[in-house]
Design an enzyme around this catalytic site. Structure first.
Site, PDB file in Angstrom:
ATOM      1  N   LYS A  32      -3.434  -1.057  56.887  1.00  0.00           N
ATOM      2  CA  LYS A  32      -3.771  -0.800  55.493  1.00  0.00           C
ATOM      3  C   LYS A  32      -5.229  -0.389  55.376  1.00  0.00           C
ATOM      4  CE  LYS A  32      -4.567  -4.188  52.458  1.00  0.00           C
ATOM      5  NZ  LYS A  32      -5.833  -3.842  51.727  1.00  0.00           N
ATOM      6  N   ASP A  59      -4.203   1.729  50.155  1.00  0.00           N
ATOM      7  CA  ASP A  59      -4.216   0.713  49.106  1.00  0.00           C
ATOM      8  C   ASP A  59      -5.366   0.973  48.135  1.00  0.00           C
ATOM      9  OD1 ASP A  59      -4.035  -1.646  47.630  1.00  0.00           O
ATOM     10  OD2 ASP A  59      -5.052  -2.846  49.158  1.00  0.00           O
ATOM     11  N   LYS A  61      -4.666   1.218  44.555  1.00  0.00           N
ATOM     12  CA  LYS A  61      -4.296   0.557  43.286  1.00  0.00           C
ATOM     13  C   LYS A  61      -4.654   1.401  42.062  1.00  0.00           C
ATOM     14  CE  LYS A  61      -4.945  -4.144  45.156  1.00  0.00           C
ATOM     15  NZ  LYS A  61      -5.648  -3.821  46.421  1.00  0.00           N
ATOM     16  N   ASP A  64      -4.585   4.240  35.452  1.00  0.00           N
ATOM     17  CA  ASP A  64      -5.250   5.107  34.487  1.00  0.00           C
ATOM     18  C   ASP A  64      -4.184   5.688  33.570  1.00  0.00           C
ATOM     19  OD1 ASP A  64      -7.169   6.924  33.246  1.00  0.00           O
ATOM     20  OD2 ASP A  64      -8.368   6.703  35.067  1.00  0.00           O
ATOM     21  N   THR A 119      -2.968 -11.603  44.369  1.00  0.00           N
ATOM     22  CA  THR A 119      -2.800 -12.961  44.892  1.00  0.00           C
ATOM     23  C   THR A 119      -4.016 -13.846  44.626  1.00  0.00           C
ATOM     24  OG1 THR A 119      -3.467 -12.119  47.072  1.00  0.00           O
ATOM     25  CG2 THR A 119      -1.113 -12.370  46.661  1.00  0.00           C
ATOM     26  N   ARG A 211      -8.036 -10.864  57.466  1.00  0.00           N
ATOM     27  CA  ARG A 211      -9.011 -11.687  58.185  1.00  0.00           C
ATOM     28  C   ARG A 211      -8.416 -12.579  59.282  1.00  0.00           C
ATOM     29  NH1 ARG A 211     -11.915 -13.302  52.579  1.00  0.00           N
ATOM     30  NH2 ARG A 211      -9.799 -12.794  51.906  1.00  0.00           N
TER      31      ARG A 211
END
Length: 233
Positions: A32, A59, A61, A64, A119, A211
């Site tokens: 990603k 990614d 997002k 608009d 999340t 991570r």
């Protein structure tokens, strides 16, 4: 479509991201690229990753007015990516416009996913800061239903909501779930999280892991652990 682990390349520049990928010699990954890396490097980072044979989730997002999103998706459709996303909060009209823009002249397009709630969003934050009074599960399900009506391929959601979304939208409606950690890992800035094994049990189709893999002492071993827990029987 089988389950897969998507590695979030949350690096500040292309040099770091490509150096990380080159540790996985001879292996084809699903990765990603988010805002930080894409805004730092632009389309060139997509080209470099695809040259290495990896699948790619872009990614960004988008959120608009429908016309702007449609035009932006038409630009993204020229990139050799496998998945893109937008915010479901932009309404059904916006999602339909995005789908039109993303679809190429020959009818092909990347998978298009709608972000339901991040999340990092808790019930308290959604209620007090966004003034959304409904239960977070109900909001996520409604956004998923809207994405399904718009013709999208699935949603980005917490693993905790994946099974419920499949119940409402069907098993072919995909769930991409960030917020995945090993039991011993810190949650960081995420609230609605779970483990790879639990995400599998809950019905996630893809898990996004950043991570716990990229900052691990042995990233390859961490990735293999994710695959073992989430993909392998």
């Amino acid at each position: 479509m089988g389950k897969d682990v998507i590695i979030a390349l949350d690096f500040k520049n292309g040099q770091e991201a490509l150096a990380f990928l080159d540790r996985f010699t001879g292996r084809k990954l699903y990765v990603k690229v988010g805002m930080e890396l894409y805004y730092a490097e632009g389309p060139s980072i997509i080209q470099e990753i695809k040259k290495r044979g990896h699948k790619l989730f872009l990614d960004l997002k988008l959120h608009d007015i429908p016309n702007t999103v449609e035009k932006a998706m038409a630009v993204l459709s020229r990139l050799d990516v496998d998945m893109v996303n937008l915010h479901a909060a932009g309404t059904i009209e916006m999602m339909k416009a995005a789908l039109r823009g993303l679809t190429r002249a020959d009818g092909t397009r990347p998978l298009l996913m709608a972000v339901t709630q991040l999340t990092s969003t808790s019930q308290e934050r959604m209620t007090e800061e966004l003034l959304i009074r409904e239960k977070i599960d109900d909001v996520v399900i409604k956004y998923a239903e809207n994405a399904d009506i718009a013709g999208l391929d699935g949603v980005v959601c917490s693993p905790l909501e994946a099974g419920k979304i499949h119940d409402v939208c069907g098993t072919d409606f995909l769930t991409v779930t960030p917020g995945v950690r090993f039991d011993e890992a810190s949650k960081g800035d995420q609230v609605r999280v779970t483990t790879p094994a639990k995400a599998k049990e809950l019905g996630s189709d893809y898990i996004v892991v950043g991570r716990p893999i990229t900052q691990a002492k042995d990233p390859i071993a961490a990735y293999d652990r994710c695959v073992k827990e989430f993909v392998e029987v």
